[in-house]
Design a protein around this motif. Sequence first.
Motif, PDB file in Angstrom:
ATOM      1  N   TYR A  63       1.551  -1.822  -9.183  1.00 40.05           N
ATOM      2  CA  TYR A  63       1.790  -2.847 -10.192  1.00 40.05           C
ATOM      3  C   TYR A  63       2.845  -3.813  -9.678  1.00 40.05           C
ATOM      4  N   GLU A  64       2.796  -5.007 -10.193  1.00 39.04           N
ATOM      5  CA  GLU A  64       3.814  -6.007  -9.917  1.00 39.04           C
ATOM      6  C   GLU A  64       4.068  -6.795 -11.198  1.00 39.04           C
ATOM      7  N   ILE A  65       5.168  -7.503 -11.228  1.00 41.18           N
ATOM      8  CA  ILE A  65       5.422  -8.477 -12.286  1.00 41.18           C
ATOM      9  C   ILE A  65       5.259  -9.853 -11.652  1.00 41.18           C
ATOM     10  N   GLN A  66       4.525 -10.723 -12.315  1.00 45.36           N
ATOM     11  CA  GLN A  66       4.366 -12.091 -11.845  1.00 45.36           C
ATOM     12  C   GLN A  66       5.133 -13.024 -12.778  1.00 45.36           C
ATOM     13  N   VAL A  67       5.876 -13.953 -12.190  1.00 48.06           N
ATOM     14  CA  VAL A  67       6.571 -14.990 -12.946  1.00 48.06           C
ATOM     15  C   VAL A  67       5.743 -16.258 -12.807  1.00 48.06           C
ATOM     16  N   ARG A  68       5.341 -16.797 -13.944  1.00 49.09           N
ATOM     17  CA  ARG A  68       4.430 -17.944 -13.970  1.00 49.09           C
ATOM     18  C   ARG A  68       5.023 -19.083 -14.796  1.00 49.09           C
ATOM     19  N   GLY A  86       5.497 -16.100  -8.898  1.00 45.09           N
ATOM     20  CA  GLY A  86       6.578 -15.374  -8.236  1.00 45.09           C
ATOM     21  C   GLY A  86       6.319 -13.880  -8.386  1.00 45.09           C
ATOM     22  N   THR A  87       6.405 -13.154  -7.300  1.00 45.38           N
ATOM     23  CA  THR A  87       6.114 -11.725  -7.318  1.00 45.38           C
ATOM     24  C   THR A  87       7.391 -10.903  -7.405  1.00 45.38           C
ATOM     25  N   ILE A  88       7.440 -10.012  -8.384  1.00 42.94           N
ATOM     26  CA  ILE A  88       8.512  -9.022  -8.496  1.00 42.94           C
ATOM     27  C   ILE A  88       7.873  -7.688  -8.134  1.00 42.94           C
ATOM     28  N   ASP A  89       8.219  -7.168  -6.974  1.00 43.54           N
ATOM     29  CA  ASP A  89       7.612  -5.926  -6.511  1.00 43.54           C
ATOM     30  C   ASP A  89       7.999  -4.744  -7.384  1.00 43.54           C
ATOM     31  N   TRP A  90       7.148  -3.734  -7.364  1.00 37.99           N
ATOM     32  CA  TRP A  90       7.275  -2.520  -8.172  1.00 37.99           C
ATOM     33  C   TRP A  90       8.671  -1.901  -8.079  1.00 37.99           C
ATOM     34  N   CYS A 122       0.896  -7.032 -13.670  1.00 39.26           N
ATOM     35  CA  CYS A 122      -0.451  -7.052 -13.094  1.00 39.26           C
ATOM     36  C   CYS A 122      -0.671  -5.852 -12.184  1.00 39.26           C
ATOM     37  N   PRO A 123      -1.898  -5.345 -12.166  1.00 43.03           N
ATOM     38  CA  PRO A 123      -2.229  -4.300 -11.211  1.00 43.03           C
ATOM     39  C   PRO A 123      -2.402  -4.896  -9.813  1.00 43.03           C
ATOM     40  N   ILE A 124      -2.148  -4.071  -8.822  1.00 44.49           N
ATOM     41  CA  ILE A 124      -2.334  -4.464  -7.426  1.00 44.49           C
ATOM     42  C   ILE A 124      -3.396  -3.565  -6.822  1.00 44.49           C
ATOM     43  N   ILE A 125      -4.296  -4.154  -6.082  1.00 47.99           N
ATOM     44  CA  ILE A 125      -5.315  -3.372  -5.383  1.00 47.99           C
ATOM     45  C   ILE A 125      -4.975  -3.401  -3.899  1.00 47.99           C
ATOM     46  N   HIS A 126      -4.794  -2.225  -3.314  1.00 50.53           N
ATOM     47  CA  HIS A 126      -4.542  -2.110  -1.879  1.00 50.53           C
ATOM     48  C   HIS A 126      -5.862  -1.751  -1.185  1.00 50.53           C
ATOM     49  N   PRO A 127      -6.511  -2.708  -0.526  1.00 52.35           N
ATOM     50  CA  PRO A 127      -7.809  -2.422   0.098  1.00 52.35           C
ATOM     51  C   PRO A 127      -7.664  -1.495   1.311  1.00 52.35           C
TER      52      PRO A 127
END
Length: 128
Positions: A63-68, A86-90, A122-127
């Motif tokens: 998961y991450e937090i996005q600043v929009r 803007g990405t705020i990492d887990w 937001c969820p993050i998908i790690h391929p």
Amino acid sequence: MKLKICYLPSYRPDWGKMTYAKPGDSGMDLRAAIMETIVVAPGKRAIIPNGIQCEIEADTDAYEIQVRPRSGLAAKKGITVVNTPGTIDWGYRGEIMTILLNTGDEDFVIEPGDRIAQMVVCPIIHPQ
């Protein structure tokens, strides 16, 4: 998954707790946790503290937090988030801040407590 929000001393209690304005909204408004007025001139940017720290409580780091940007400020005043989203990492535990850019033609005045951006988890998908 749960989102734990810690309010820093710069976040005034009279602003109320962070929440979704309406059921189904994707973002929560971020406020300017500043002590005095800040003016962002056309073409300039400013880093604005939001007065909160967040912790995503989950059994995964996906998961991450996005600043929009707030769409109303973007449309009416030309105010955007520089690195949108803007990405705020887990694992980040510092104060959330917003980097604003004034793309408009006039100074943009920010008062303490103004709603300046929004945050979305937001969820993050790690391929593979």
